[in-house]
Motif scaffolding. Structure first.
Motif, PDB file in Angstrom:
ATOM      1  N   UNK A 209       0.916  -1.574   0.137  1.00  0.00           N
ATOM      2  CA  UNK A 209       0.142   0.249  -0.307  1.00  0.00           C
ATOM      3  C   UNK A 209       1.436   1.565   0.193  1.00  0.00           C
ATOM      4  N   UNK A 210       2.569   1.469   0.036  1.00  0.00           N
ATOM      5  CA  UNK A 210       2.817   2.159   0.372  1.00  0.00           C
ATOM      6  C   UNK A 210       2.338   3.307  -1.275  1.00  0.00           C
ATOM      7  N   UNK A 211       2.556   4.877  -0.569  1.00  0.00           N
ATOM      8  CA  UNK A 211       1.607   5.844  -1.382  1.00  0.00           C
ATOM      9  C   UNK A 211       2.594   5.908  -2.798  1.00  0.00           C
ATOM     10  N   UNK A 212       4.423   5.340  -3.027  1.00  0.00           N
ATOM     11  CA  UNK A 212       4.580   5.437  -4.227  1.00  0.00           C
ATOM     12  C   UNK A 212       5.084   4.630  -5.511  1.00  0.00           C
ATOM     13  N   UNK A 213       4.404   3.155  -4.982  1.00  0.00           N
ATOM     14  CA  UNK A 213       4.409   2.130  -5.942  1.00  0.00           C
ATOM     15  C   UNK A 213       3.612   2.379  -6.682  1.00  0.00           C
ATOM     16  N   UNK A 214       2.074   3.197  -6.764  1.00  0.00           N
ATOM     17  CA  UNK A 214       1.700   3.762  -8.574  1.00  0.00           C
ATOM     18  C   UNK A 214       3.052   3.937  -9.539  1.00  0.00           C
ATOM     19  N   UNK A 215       3.953   4.831  -8.815  1.00  0.00           N
ATOM     20  CA  UNK A 215       5.030   5.345  -9.979  1.00  0.00           C
ATOM     21  C   UNK A 215       6.131   3.886 -10.525  1.00  0.00           C
TER      22      UNK A 215
END
Length: 435
Positions: A209-215
């Motif tokens: 769920x880390x905020x940066x994973x969509x990158x």
């Protein structure tokens, strides 16, 4: 390169207010005096081995010529995330003079809190930044590219698809010409990899769920699909659209069919051969060069785009000067020194990461002649986009990740609903931040 940061979650919304309150309580620094003062400074760099080596070399070269303006190198303080650690240091007034690891996602809140210095207040500041990076520098400036620079665009890691050539060959896919440039062919190739038994999974992005994973899953493909449309533009989300749906549907199929695992890998899946692909930047070459026979291809899009047209995620890290700096003239001159053509070249040599400057292939022809594996990244570095410049960006990305996870990864709702719900939440946050 291993990402060890974890998300800030709901606390991110409180960061700007917390920083602003802390900024008022720090011992005062006279900006006018600091801007003309020289002396010892501290810099922070990433704990990445190659970047530390570059930082040590740069500071040693500087210190040899500036005995009265010595630079001390330190790693960015440890914390739940580098963004959180730097935010806490701004509040406490314990920041270094410069940080060579500023995330564009966190930087707008540090600016709003008064934690950073506008680099265009130094003589030649704007000229140095814009001559080095070219027109793309405006993407990192205030006021829609027309204002000052609180960050110098430093380096990027253009995201491409890395693949194991041996696994591709075992699956019957030509490793020299995979032809997986469309969503359809990417999905078919992924099915072939798993059904053939060549690897247990086709691609294994972290499903956390880390905020940066969509990158490293959704965003690079969305940028390719839309020719560079950011997640938010003109104070409104863009992804609740046919293009966003096409990207999310691809990932939904990958997870539903078991081509991408829903659990986090307990080891390095590329090294272990349990996956055939990953979305990665040029840092991956140094990591895997002695471990597997690899190749790189551009991220796919729905209809397929030539490599010369593909836009991907920059994954940039930039340089910023903290307002706690009391010797800002030295800090600025060291920043200029460390981002010169010479030291950008040494960064390239030591880390393989792409300096954010114009025409890398022509600027460093000898390096790329000796290291041909990096040429595709240098070429791709001219066609990248970054995160949108927004206050509260970490929370915005967290909301997106939560809805993408619920819909595309874990199938708790349709991807259409997931994108719509994320857009509603983020639009509210953007309007709140714009006021």
């Amino acid at each position: 390169m291993t990402l060890t940061r974890r998300a800030l979650g709901a606390t991110a919304l409180a960061v700007p207010l917390t920083l602003a309150a802390g900024a008022c309580s720090r011992s005062a620094v006279d900006p006018a005096q600091a801007a003309t003062t020289r002396g010892a400074i501290r810099i922070w760099v990433s704990n990445n081995e190659q970047e530390l080596a570059w930082g040590e070399a740069a500071t040693a070269a500087w210190n040899a010529e500036h005995p009265d303006e010595q630079v001390t190198l330190q790693e960015v303080p440890a914390g739940a995330s580098s963004e959180e650690a730097i935010s806490a240091a701004i509040v406490a007034g314990t920041t270094a003079d410069l940080v060579f690891n500023a995330s564009p996602a966190a930087l707008p809140d540090w600016v709003r809190a008064g934690g950073l210095v506008d680099l265009t207040t130094f003589e030649g500041g704007r000229e140095h930044i814009e001559s080095r990076t070219g027109q793309r520098a405006r993407d990192y400036a205030e006021d829609g590219g027309q204002g000052g620079y609180y960050q110098l665009p430093w380096k990027s890691n253009p995201v491409m698809v890395m693949f194991n050539k041996e696994i591709f060959a075992a699956a019957g896919i030509d490793p020299e010409s995979p032809e997986m440039d469309t969503f359809g062919s990417f999905l078919e190739g992924s099915r072939q990899i798993v059904s053939s038994g060549a690897a247990a999974s086709a691609v294994w992005p972290a499903p956390t769920s880390d905020f940066y994973q969509p990158w490293f899953d959704f965003y690079p493909m969305y940028l390719a699909q839309t020719h560079g449309t950011l997640l938010v533009e003109d104070d409104a989300t863009t992804f609740d659209s046919p293009d966003g749906l096409a990207v999310a549907e691809l990932w939904r199929a990958m997870y539903e069919e078991g081509l991408a695992p829903r659990e986090e890998s307990t080891d390095d899946a590329m090294t272990m051969g349990t996956t055939a692909m990953q979305l990665a930047g040029p840092w991956a070459i140094a990591t895997y060069k002695d471990q597997l026979d690899y190749g790189f291809m551009p991220v796919p899009s729905a209809g397929g785009i030539t490599p010369e047209e593909t836009i991907t995620f920059a994954d940039s890290k930039n340089v910023a000067m903290f307002s706690s700096s009391r010797n800002r003239l030295t800090a600025w001159e060291f920043l200029s020194f460390a981002t010169s053509e010479e030291w950008d070249g040494k960064l390239l040599e030591l880390s393989g990461q792409m300096p954010l400057r114009t025409d890398l292939l022509a600027t460093y022809p000898d390096y790329f002649a000796e290291h041909p594996d990096y040429t595709s990244f240098a070429d791709q570095a001219d066609r990248v986009a970054d995160v949108p410049y927004l206050s509260g960006a970490i929370e915005i990305w967290q909301r997106f990740r939560d809805e993408f996870s619920a819909s595309a990864i874990f199938g708790k709702k349709s991807v259409a609903d997931g994108l719509h719900d994320a857009a509603e939440q983020i639009d509210q946050l953007v309007q709140k931040g714009a006021r």
